[in-house]
Design a protein around this motif. Sequence first.
Motif, PDB file in Angstrom:
ATOM      1  N   GLU A 200       0.855  -1.192   0.000  1.00 49.74           N
ATOM      2  CA  GLU A 200       0.000   0.000   0.000  1.00 49.74           C
ATOM      3  C   GLU A 200       0.885   1.234   0.000  1.00 49.74           C
ATOM      4  N   VAL A 201       0.486   2.230  -0.801  1.00 43.41           N
ATOM      5  CA  VAL A 201       1.192   3.507  -0.856  1.00 43.41           C
ATOM      6  C   VAL A 201       0.181   4.611  -0.577  1.00 43.41           C
ATOM      7  N   LEU A 202       0.488   5.457   0.407  1.00 43.01           N
ATOM      8  CA  LEU A 202      -0.414   6.537   0.791  1.00 43.01           C
ATOM      9  C   LEU A 202       0.346   7.852   0.793  1.00 43.01           C
ATOM     10  N   ALA A 203      -0.380   8.956   0.626  1.00 43.10           N
ATOM     11  CA  ALA A 203       0.269  10.263   0.555  1.00 43.10           C
ATOM     12  C   ALA A 203      -0.579  11.312   1.251  1.00 43.10           C
ATOM     13  N   ALA A 204       0.087  12.415   1.607  1.00 50.63           N
ATOM     14  CA  ALA A 204      -0.621  13.505   2.279  1.00 50.63           C
ATOM     15  C   ALA A 204      -1.441  14.334   1.319  1.00 50.63           C
ATOM     16  N   VAL A 205      -0.896  14.558   0.121  1.00 56.29           N
ATOM     17  CA  VAL A 205      -1.565  15.417  -0.860  1.00 56.29           C
ATOM     18  C   VAL A 205      -1.455  14.771  -2.236  1.00 56.29           C
ATOM     19  N   PRO A 206      -2.295  15.186  -3.171  1.00 51.90           N
ATOM     20  CA  PRO A 206      -2.186  14.644  -4.530  1.00 51.90           C
ATOM     21  C   PRO A 206      -0.876  15.074  -5.193  1.00 51.90           C
ATOM     22  N   GLY A 207      -0.484  14.315  -6.204  1.00 53.32           N
ATOM     23  CA  GLY A 207       0.659  14.712  -7.016  1.00 53.32           C
ATOM     24  C   GLY A 207       2.005  14.502  -6.380  1.00 53.32           C
ATOM     25  N   SER A 208       2.122  13.546  -5.467  1.00 56.82           N
ATOM     26  CA  SER A 208       3.395  13.313  -4.782  1.00 56.82           C
ATOM     27  C   SER A 208       4.444  12.681  -5.680  1.00 56.82           C
ATOM     28  N   GLY A 209       4.027  12.122  -6.785  1.00 58.88           N
ATOM     29  CA  GLY A 209       4.962  11.432  -7.661  1.00 58.88           C
ATOM     30  C   GLY A 209       5.000   9.938  -7.438  1.00 58.88           C
ATOM     31  N   LEU A 210       4.189   9.437  -6.503  1.00 55.84           N
ATOM     32  CA  LEU A 210       4.102   8.002  -6.252  1.00 55.84           C
ATOM     33  C   LEU A 210       2.844   7.472  -6.937  1.00 55.84           C
ATOM     34  N   ALA A 211       3.027   6.653  -7.943  1.00 49.95           N
ATOM     35  CA  ALA A 211       1.906   6.170  -8.747  1.00 49.95           C
ATOM     36  C   ALA A 211       0.914   5.399  -7.887  1.00 49.95           C
ATOM     37  N   GLY A 212      -0.366   5.727  -8.041  1.00 53.02           N
ATOM     38  CA  GLY A 212      -1.420   5.004  -7.346  1.00 53.02           C
ATOM     39  C   GLY A 212      -1.538   5.306  -5.869  1.00 53.02           C
ATOM     40  N   ALA A 213      -0.841   6.343  -5.382  1.00 51.97           N
ATOM     41  CA  ALA A 213      -0.903   6.657  -3.953  1.00 51.97           C
ATOM     42  C   ALA A 213      -2.307   7.113  -3.557  1.00 51.97           C
ATOM     43  N   ARG A 214      -2.774   6.606  -2.422  1.00 47.80           N
ATOM     44  CA  ARG A 214      -4.076   7.007  -1.881  1.00 47.80           C
ATOM     45  C   ARG A 214      -3.869   8.197  -0.950  1.00 47.80           C
ATOM     46  N   VAL A 215      -4.595   9.293  -1.190  1.00 51.97           N
ATOM     47  CA  VAL A 215      -4.409  10.522  -0.424  1.00 51.97           C
ATOM     48  C   VAL A 215      -5.211  10.447   0.874  1.00 51.97           C
ATOM     49  N   ILE A 216      -4.509  10.559   2.004  1.00 53.08           N
ATOM     50  CA  ILE A 216      -5.178  10.474   3.314  1.00 53.08           C
ATOM     51  C   ILE A 216      -4.804  11.619   4.244  1.00 53.08           C
ATOM     52  N   GLY A 217      -3.852  12.476   3.863  1.00 45.49           N
ATOM     53  CA  GLY A 217      -3.346  13.473   4.783  1.00 45.49           C
ATOM     54  C   GLY A 217      -2.166  12.925   5.580  1.00 45.49           C
ATOM     55  N   ILE A 218      -1.779  13.650   6.629  1.00 43.02           N
ATOM     56  CA  ILE A 218      -0.633  13.261   7.460  1.00 43.02           C
ATOM     57  C   ILE A 218      -1.125  12.798   8.822  1.00 43.02           C
ATOM     58  N   PRO A 219      -0.668  11.640   9.296  1.00 40.23           N
ATOM     59  CA  PRO A 219      -1.020  11.216  10.651  1.00 40.23           C
ATOM     60  C   PRO A 219      -0.500  12.212  11.684  1.00 40.23           C
ATOM     61  N   LEU A 220      -1.370  12.684  12.539  1.00 35.01           N
ATOM     62  CA  LEU A 220      -1.015  13.652  13.575  1.00 35.01           C
ATOM     63  C   LEU A 220      -1.369  13.104  14.945  1.00 35.01           C
ATOM     64  N   ARG A 221      -0.667  13.573  15.959  1.00 39.36           N
ATOM     65  CA  ARG A 221      -0.949  13.128  17.326  1.00 39.36           C
ATOM     66  C   ARG A 221      -2.298  13.666  17.772  1.00 39.36           C
ATOM     67  N   ARG A 222      -2.941  12.937  18.667  1.00 43.41           N
ATOM     68  CA  ARG A 222      -4.290  13.298  19.092  1.00 43.41           C
ATOM     69  C   ARG A 222      -4.344  14.626  19.844  1.00 43.41           C
ATOM     70  N   ALA A 223      -3.234  15.048  20.431  1.00 38.48           N
ATOM     71  CA  ALA A 223      -3.224  16.354  21.095  1.00 38.48           C
ATOM     72  C   ALA A 223      -3.529  17.472  20.102  1.00 38.48           C
ATOM     73  N   ILE A 224      -3.276  17.213  18.820  1.00 38.59           N
ATOM     74  CA  ILE A 224      -3.571  18.196  17.773  1.00 38.59           C
ATOM     75  C   ILE A 224      -4.938  17.936  17.159  1.00 38.59           C
ATOM     76  N   THR A 225      -5.202  16.696  16.749  1.00 35.66           N
ATOM     77  CA  THR A 225      -6.459  16.427  16.041  1.00 35.66           C
ATOM     78  C   THR A 225      -7.679  16.597  16.943  1.00 35.66           C
ATOM     79  N   ASP A 226      -7.524  16.391  18.246  1.00 38.99           N
ATOM     80  CA  ASP A 226      -8.642  16.547  19.177  1.00 38.99           C
ATOM     81  C   ASP A 226      -8.627  17.896  19.889  1.00 38.99           C
ATOM     82  N   LEU A 227      -7.776  18.815  19.428  1.00 37.45           N
ATOM     83  CA  LEU A 227      -7.617  20.094  20.119  1.00 37.45           C
ATOM     84  C   LEU A 227      -8.904  20.922  20.071  1.00 37.45           C
ATOM     85  N   ASP A 228      -9.354  21.333  21.234  1.00 35.25           N
ATOM     86  CA  ASP A 228     -10.506  22.231  21.361  1.00 35.25           C
ATOM     87  C   ASP A 228      -9.963  23.641  21.543  1.00 35.25           C
TER      88      ASP A 228
END
Length: 379
Positions: free
Chosen positions: A155-183
């Motif tokens: 499996e190949v995944l990427a943060a943004v489109p156009g990374s240069g990796l053929a067939g990469a699925r765009v999912i964004g960047i994994p971030l720590r929960r202190a950021i993603t759950d930040l209120d």
Amino acid sequence: MTGAAGDPDHGGMDNLSVVVAGGGSAGHVEPALATADAVRRLRPDARVTALGTEKGLDTRLIPARGYPLELIPPVPLPRKPNADLARLPYRVVRSVRRTREVLREVGADVVVGFGGYVALPAYLAAASMRLPIVVHEANARAGIANKVGARFAREVLAAVPGSGLAGARVIGIPLRRAITDLDRAGLRAQAREHFGLDPQAPVLLVFGGSQGARSLNEAVSAAVPALTAAGVWVLHAHGPKNEPTVEAPGYVPVPYLERMDLAYAAADVALCRSGAMTVAEVSTVGLPAVYVPLPHGNGEQELNAKPVVDAGGGVIVPDAELTGEKVAELVTGLVEDPARLAATAEAARRSGHAGADETLARTVLDVAGHVGASATGRT
């Protein structure tokens, strides 16, 4: 569960063993650790081991997050023909040999790579042992290590489109929960008190990485008189080796931000570089930003910020055009128009990928053939 694919010497371990290879810089380490955290949430019985080097932040960041760190010789990839290029084959062989030893010792079931100095030997070692590989590319343009790893990956995944990796699925960047759950709204009062900021005034957050950024420092110093006169407070992380050149009521300089979560919560607008991790965090927390791409390299920093800016979550200012007048104009224009500020914040938040950590973790478990094992028993 059988032993690691192609490696009969699995050590008799019963639990899922995941190896993350993202050492060398915070831009590689942080997504690796966020993914490791998500794997453990989904599979509490999983054993997660991190590969790293003695250089950089690996020996500080990785053990602090509770993960065993296995050191391997780094394999920096020279961009130009030089003496390092001649030594590259020897370094690769030595590092791959050590990585194979680690993969055997921990009974690896799957290797997840994020680019950087340890990723290339991890990919080559895993491929030689017929272990499944997952690649994640955080930058807008893939580096050499991930281009190699993608050739072997399940499996190949990427943060943004156009990374240069053929067939990469765009999912964004994994971030720590202190950021993603930040209120941000809920922490605003605490954050303002923590940094000694006015509880009601608009706040500009300025940061340029752990060492600061000279052009940002110079521009914000020039902008401080106009900003503070307009009632805008400035929280400025100038870097430990850089002394602030201006003093004013409403200007709060700090060498380094230990609590980025509180800095994000305290701010209304950010002035920052546009490295992949910075863009991912700033957009995910919904903070409008003035992005100033690093003027060196292959132009990837501008590409990192472009999706957020195109969505309305901020603006890009070339480094050569960054002045105090420009900073003051852009920031005051935003904070003096509450409706525009709120719309920009919402656009930034929508362009983020808050669930990338679990998306990648589920992909890793799926590749390893262990999805749902924590609920249904061993597979």
